[in-house]
Design an enzyme around this catalytic site. Structure first.
Site, PDB file in Angstrom:
ATOM      1  N   ASN A 188      29.588  46.307  41.818  1.00  0.00           N
ATOM      2  CA  ASN A 188      29.546  47.271  42.919  1.00  0.00           C
ATOM      3  C   ASN A 188      30.796  48.138  42.807  1.00  0.00           C
ATOM      4  OD1 ASN A 188      29.565  48.648  45.334  1.00  0.00           O
ATOM      5  ND2 ASN A 188      29.830  46.836  46.635  1.00  0.00           N
ATOM      6  N   LYS A 244      31.590  50.605  44.580  1.00  0.00           N
ATOM      7  CA  LYS A 244      32.021  51.141  45.887  1.00  0.00           C
ATOM      8  C   LYS A 244      32.297  52.647  45.740  1.00  0.00           C
ATOM      9  CE  LYS A 244      33.505  46.526  47.092  1.00  0.00           C
ATOM     10  NZ  LYS A 244      34.382  45.654  47.856  1.00  0.00           N
ATOM     11  N   HIS A 254      26.079  45.444  52.996  1.00  0.00           N
ATOM     12  CA  HIS A 254      27.428  45.051  52.558  1.00  0.00           C
ATOM     13  C   HIS A 254      28.340  44.988  53.780  1.00  0.00           C
ATOM     14  CE1 HIS A 254      31.333  45.059  50.612  1.00  0.00           C
ATOM     15  NE2 HIS A 254      30.710  44.684  49.511  1.00  0.00           N
ATOM     16  N   GLU A 273      31.216  45.973  54.253  1.00  0.00           N
ATOM     17  CA  GLU A 273      31.935  47.229  54.525  1.00  0.00           C
ATOM     18  C   GLU A 273      31.054  48.196  55.303  1.00  0.00           C
ATOM     19  OE1 GLU A 273      33.178  47.909  50.477  1.00  0.00           O
ATOM     20  OE2 GLU A 273      34.544  46.201  50.642  1.00  0.00           O
ATOM     21  N   GLU A 294      29.043  36.954  50.383  1.00  0.00           N
ATOM     22  CA  GLU A 294      30.381  37.509  50.202  1.00  0.00           C
ATOM     23  C   GLU A 294      31.225  37.221  51.440  1.00  0.00           C
ATOM     24  OE1 GLU A 294      30.332  40.953  47.152  1.00  0.00           O
ATOM     25  OE2 GLU A 294      29.815  41.825  49.075  1.00  0.00           O
ATOM     26  N   GLY A 337      38.298  41.725  47.913  1.00  0.00           N
ATOM     27  CA  GLY A 337      39.458  42.565  47.592  1.00  0.00           C
ATOM     28  C   GLY A 337      40.797  41.936  47.934  1.00  0.00           C
ATOM     29  N   SER A 346      36.409  38.731  45.124  1.00  0.00           N
ATOM     30  CA  SER A 346      37.520  38.434  44.211  1.00  0.00           C
ATOM     31  C   SER A 346      37.107  37.655  42.971  1.00  0.00           C
ATOM     32  CB  SER A 346      38.658  37.715  44.960  1.00  0.00           C
ATOM     33  OG  SER A 346      39.208  38.558  45.953  1.00  0.00           O
TER      34      SER A 346
HETATM   35  P1  13P Z   1      35.943  42.433  45.027  1.00  0.00           P
HETATM   36  O1  13P Z   1      35.321  41.820  43.789  1.00  0.00           O
HETATM   37  O2  13P Z   1      36.774  43.649  44.720  1.00  0.00           O
HETATM   38  O3  13P Z   1      36.625  41.412  45.870  1.00  0.00           O
HETATM   39  O4  13P Z   1      34.716  43.016  45.904  1.00  0.00           O
HETATM   40  C1  13P Z   1      33.640  42.198  46.183  1.00  0.00           C
HETATM   41  C2  13P Z   1      32.574  43.018  46.800  1.00  0.00           C
HETATM   42  O5  13P Z   1      32.688  43.450  47.934  1.00  0.00           O
HETATM   43  C3  13P Z   1      31.386  43.329  45.978  1.00  0.00           C
HETATM   44  O6  13P Z   1      30.364  43.868  46.746  1.00  0.00           O
END
Ligand code: 13P
Length: 249
Positions: free
Chosen positions: A9, A11, A93, A95, A163, A169, A209
């Site tokens: 992803n 983002k 997601h 976010e 997740e 992150g 992560s």
């Molecule tokens: P990270 O791998 O950067 O922690 O992000 C995970 C994520 O949100 C994937 O959708």
């Protein structure tokens, strides 16, 4: 047997220059590797599909609207995504649940819209750090699963990504025992709701992560069928070893 899936992803990262990472990534892959998916920002979808044509990399979007068309300025429908050549879309997601206040009901509608366009929906769920500390993780997961995943989910039309929000992150990851507990719980809920065949066919991804140095251990969990990777999917040199670890698991 569930086919393993390594999903990246991106983002809100990357312009056309980043497409060279797809070419490099394709060069690392061989036919025995896990299924590999990259979800770039929407403006890159079409070009990403063109760049990966003839390779084993699939392309997906990061969100879709729940309606098929209409006066929704700035939004993108599932059929528009399918029209670029993409085959997957991430919905729900954390976010988007957070910054766009998406509810379980919205996400359920988006997953249905994805199916109607012929896309596979990757439905994201996961607890906050506060939920984890208050020992509410499994309740939160149960509520998100029943609220966000539509009736009719199958191994072909749906992937679930677990997740934990506190792991995204941050460089923090749950213990292997915690990952196993949640994935086994999700599997049991899916079997209870969708029956043995589809409940066992829906793939479960861990996200948060995932890096080249922790991936192999995460992939030892029986009900972890792959990963949804953020930061470490941006560079082929980081993502390729994660795909290889998954393929070897
Ligand atoms: P990270 O791998 O950067 O922690 O992000 C995970 C994520 O949100 C994937 O959708």
């Amino acid at each position: 047997m569930r086919r393993k899936l390594a999903a990246g992803n991106w983002k809100m990262n990357g312009t056309a220059a980043a497409l060279s990472e797809l070419v490099e990534l394709a060069g690392h892959l061989d036919p025995n590797d896990a299924e590999t998916l990259i979800c770039p920002p929407a403006p890159l979808l079409y070009r990403a599909c063109e760049k990966t044509r003839g390779t084993s990399i699939a392309i997906g979007a990061q969100d879709c609207h729940m309606q098929t068309e209409g006066a929704f300025t700035g939004d993108v429908s599932a059929s528009m995504i399918a029209d670029t050549g993409a085959s997957y879309v991430i919905v729900g997601h954390s976010e988007r649940r957070d910054a766009h206040e998406e509810t379980n009901g919205d996400i359920r509608k988006k997953a249905r819209a994805a199916w109607a366009a012929g896309l596979t929906a990757i439905v994201c769920i996961g607890e906050s750090g506060d939920d984890r500390e208050a020992d509410n993780t499994l309740d939160i997961i149960a509520g998100q699963l029943s609220g966000s995943v539509p009736d009719g989910a199958t191994g072909d039309n749906t992937v679930i990504a677990y997740e934990p929000i506190w792991a995204i992150g941050t460089g923090k990851i749950p213990t292997l025992a915690q990952i196993i507990e949640v994935h086994d719980f999700i599997r049991a809920r899916l079997i209870a709701r969708f029956g043995d065949v589809e409940g066992n066919a829906i793939r479960l991804l861990y996200g948060g992560s995932v890096k080249p140095d922790n991936a192999a251990e995460i992939f030892t969990a029986e009900n972890v069928d792959g990963a949804l990777v953020g930061g470490a999917s941006l560079k082929a040199s980081d993502f390729a070893p994660i795909i290889k670890a998954l393929s070897a698991s």
